[in-house]
Design an enzyme around this catalytic site. Structure first.
Site, mmCIF file in Angstrom:
data_model
loop_
_atom_site.group_PDB
_atom_site.id
_atom_site.type_symbol
_atom_site.label_atom_id
_atom_site.label_comp_id
_atom_site.label_asym_id
_atom_site.label_seq_id
_atom_site.Cartn_x
_atom_site.Cartn_y
_atom_site.Cartn_z
ATOM 1 C CB SER A 266 27.298 39.681 35.165
ATOM 2 O OG SER A 266 28.766 40.010 35.071
ATOM 3 C CG ASP A 267 28.083 37.308 41.328
ATOM 4 O OD1 ASP A 267 27.496 36.832 42.218
ATOM 5 O OD2 ASP A 267 29.399 37.665 41.620
ATOM 6 C CD1 TRP A 268 34.459 35.013 38.863
ATOM 7 C CD2 TRP A 268 35.241 36.931 39.968
ATOM 8 N NE1 TRP A 268 35.655 35.308 38.817
ATOM 9 C CE2 TRP A 268 36.064 36.284 39.427
ATOM 10 C CE3 TRP A 268 35.337 38.275 40.599
ATOM 11 C CZ2 TRP A 268 37.604 36.831 39.590
ATOM 12 C CZ3 TRP A 268 36.770 38.620 40.748
ATOM 13 C CH2 TRP A 268 37.734 37.892 40.368
ATOM 14 C CB ALA A 269 33.002 34.716 35.216
#
Ligand code: GLC
Length: 729
Positions: A266-269
């Site tokens: 995933s991308d950041w959070a």
């Protein structure tokens, strides 16, 4: 014996054997990635990372650099029950220790081997610093310079973008995972992140299936076909389904149709953000949605760590789904050789050897020169203003002239250098002229305020010179992530300064450094010589001097269209004809045009000048009525008259004149780069087959359709000559 036997097993067999021994908690640990020494996104509390690593509840860390620092964390992981090594990831977007031009600038070089080489150098340096995995290439097609991340990609065209994506993946992964100087590539952001509505970062993308397949997916497919080890999804929703929880993209297309065998992070959070999107009601549902949709590793949200065990125990996530995600990650760790030697990337001697590599820096200079686009070079007193002569008295004026860090762009973590490694324009000109050269300088103004108090000094300085060279543009944090702009004019009072210097009557060259296309219509009209110098990296000043004094004949061509106004956006060359196309920029008679400015862009895709002139003849085809799988040779004769060898990028576009869906007025399908010597004539030949004519038809089948095609060849998308062929079944 077990060890010897283990050597003969494949990574998949070894991963499956290890899976059998893992507890659910240990499996979930492999899906958990946390940031270490600094944040590249909003910070959330995550508990004791060292303890998580020691207890096997962490599979990867990002933002942690250095052979010794990564060894420290790897040693903690080796204390866990199964001693599963950590993966260390980093945003090495355009160089690690050696900072290259930003990707959009490199794309302007159209030089695929050179872009592969800068990726190879970045991988060599990053892997020497303990990094296994770099979050690049970013391959998001974008036609909207309001979006700050346009700087990270390869521009507007899926054909050029696909070739560049593959070149970069090959550069990063080199001779293959397992080599100590090979790193895992991570192609991002899957998908259509560059289609953010309004050019506003993180905004939704509302794209048709056709646009998805025709424009936004091709560079990802090219990267996967080139062997990209991993994929990162994105923050945006695509037609209402967030990328991180998008099963169509991740399970159906990527892992299903494309048979991608790596893993998705995933991308950041972005898993937590499924709640904010209004797609998950809570963190637990977000974890469930993401893993069921094919998101394997959780960057920074701890959603898997906090909820997956419960979801599996409650039967809301099959254990097989968890096993598939863990298996994909373990296979990469085996392929990287980390189980055989967890510290193979933690060699301080190797890191030291790669730290200030002169050959890498020299290549950074070469790549930077190849990335500079000459937009204008008028003739003054019967000769072109550029190249400059070293005998001329030069005044350097502008807020970026002495800057070192701003040339490094948004994604550079290595600006903590001493000043000798980072070359500003001022230093580059001094290097070219000698430190005793009578080089005049005035800053003139700041980058982004209304203070004009420096104008008088700048004007006075200009009046003492034979020629003025200005460097204006953006600070390094004015383009990049979360840097969307509604106004693309030169910031502050920079264009007012250009006008003030112009009033002195001195010959002027303006260099514009930015992470995106800017709007500078007055300058474009009144200034005789303009170079677009993007953000050129650590060797920026030397490269600028190389072009200004003619050591490098400008060869770059725009990978993205430059608008005249924000109101034209999205503006790109491969547009539809419409039923009422404007015949020219002044046609307003019931046509598709603006009444308040010309339809055409300020500068077109593929545009760029060089020293001397190149003349193109009309293209000639070997067969004007080919059938089926014939190959058609398209030849064009070009003649060069100039002062020095010049790299020319000959571009070939097609237009399918009648099809089951309307086709763009032109689409880039081939290009060739060749070096022209002064007074040389060359014939360039392209080979076309029906493969080059394919598109997604009204049923979204990738086919070609018989009929008339315009074949267009030239130095730029807006300077082509056409020949028509009728291609039969
Ligand atoms: C950032 C970016 C992504 C990057 C990641 C880790 O928010 O969107 O491109 O790789 O977080 O820094």
């Amino acid at each position: 014996m077990l060890q010897a036997k283990a050597q003969k097993l494949t990574p998949t067999q070894r991963a499956n054997a290890l899976l059998q021994r893992m507890t659910l908690a240990e499996k979930i640990g492999q899906l958990n990635q946390l940031s270490a020494d600094f944040a590249t996104g909003p910070i959330t509390p995550q508990g004791n990372k060292q303890q998580l690593a020691r207890s096997g509840q962490l599979g990867s860390m990002l933002n942690l650099m250095g052979a010794s620092r990564t060894r420290q964390l790897q040693e903690l992981a080796m204390q866990s029950r199964l001693k599963i090594p950590l993966l260390f990831g980093q945003d090495v977007i355009h160089g690690y220790r050696t900072t290259f031009p930003i990707p959009l600038a490199e794309a302007a070089s159209w030089d695929l081997p050179a872009m592969q080489q800068t990726a190879r150098i970045a991988a060599t340096e990053a892997s020497a610093a303990g990094i296994h995995w770099i979050f690049a290439p970013m391959v998001d097609i974008s036609r909207d310079p309001r979006w700050g991340r346009v700087m990270e990609g390869a521009g507007e065209d899926p054909y050029l973008g696909s070739l560049i994506a593959a070149a970069r993946v090959k550069g990063f992964q080199g001779s293959g995972l397992g080599h100590t100087n090979a790193v895992m590539a991570c192609v991002k952001h899957f998908a259509a992140y560059g289609a953010a509505i309004g050019g506003r970062d993180y905004n939704g993308a509302d794209v048709s299936q056709r646009s998805l397949w025709e424009t936004y997916l091709p560079p990802f497919k090219a990267a996967v076909d080139a062997g990209a080890a991993t994929v990162m999804n994105g923050f945006n929703d695509i037609n209402g389904i967030p990328a991180t929880a998008n099963a169509l993209l991740q399970n159906n297309i990527l892992k299903g149709q494309w048979k991608f065998s790596g893993f998705v992070v995933s991308d950041w959070a972005s898993i937590s953000e499924l709640i904010v999107h209004g797609y998950a009601k809570d963190h637990k549902q977000a974890a469930q949605q993401a893993i069921l949709a094919g998101n394997d590793m959780d960057m920074e949200s701890s959603a898997y760590q906090n909820h997956l065990a419960t979801l599996v125990k409650q039967g809301q996530v099959p254990m097989a789904t968890v096993n598939n995600a863990v298996r994909r990650i373990l296979i990469k760790k085996f392929e990287m050789g980390l189980f055989d030697d967890p510290y193979k990337f933690c060699n301080p001697q190797n890191e030291e050897a790669q730290y200030d590599n002169a050959a890498h820096q020299q290549f950074a200079r070469t790549m930077a020169a190849k990335s500079i686009v000459m937009l204008k070079n008028d003739t003054l007193q019967s000769q072109p203003l550029l190249p400059l002569k070293k005998t001329q008295k030069i005044a350097l004026i502008g807020p970026l002239v002495t800057s070192q860090r701003d040339n490094l762009g948004f994604w550079s973590f290595n600006f903590d250098d001493d000043s000798t490694r980072l070359v500003s324009l001022y230093q580059g000109m001094q290097n070219a002229l000698g430190s005793n050269a009578p080089l005049l300088y005035a800053k003139g103004c700041n980058l982004n305020d209304a203070d004009t108090s420096g104008f008088a000094q700048a004007i006075a300085t200009a009046l003492l010179a034979d020629v003025v060279v200005m460097q204006v543009g953006e600070a390094r944090d004015m383009s990049g992530e979360a840097k969307s702009k509604s106004n693309l004019q030169l910031p502050g009072v920079q264009e007012a300064l250009i006008k003030a210097i112009h009033r002195t009557g001195k010959p002027m060259v303006v260099l514009i450094s930015a992470g995106r296309p800017l709007i500078f219509n007055w300058t474009a009209k009144h200034i005789p010589a303009i170079l677009y110098t993007w953000w050129l990296g650590m060797q920026a000043g030397n490269a600028m001097a190389d072009v200004l004094f003619g050591q490098h004949n400008p060869s770059a061509r725009l990978p993205i269209t430059f608008p005249r106004a924000e109101g034209q956006i999205p503006i790109y060359y491969s547009h539809h004809n419409t039923g009422r196309p404007a015949a020219n920029d002044s046609d307003l008679n019931y046509v598709s045009a603006y009444i308040d400015l010309p339809n055409s862009p300020q500068y077109a895709f593929g545009y760029g000048l060089g020293y001397g002139t190149v003349t193109y003849a009309k293209p000639v085809v070997s067969n004007t009525t080919p059938k089926g799988n014939n190959t058609v040779d398209v030849s064009v004769s070009i003649a060069y008259n100039g002062p020095s060898p010049r790299t020319e990028t000959v571009q070939l576009y097609i237009h399918d004149k009648t099809a089951s869906v309307v086709r763009p007025v032109k689409e880039l399908r081939k290009f060739q780069q060749l070096t022209l010597l002064p007074n040389q004539q060359r014939v360039v030949t392209f080979k076309l087959t029906t493969e080059d004519l394919k598109f997604y038809n009204h049923k979204l089948q990738y086919v070609w359709e018989p009929g008339a095609f315009n074949i267009m060849v030239g130095p730029s998308s807006d300077k082509v000559q056409t020949v028509t062929v009728n291609w039969g079944k």
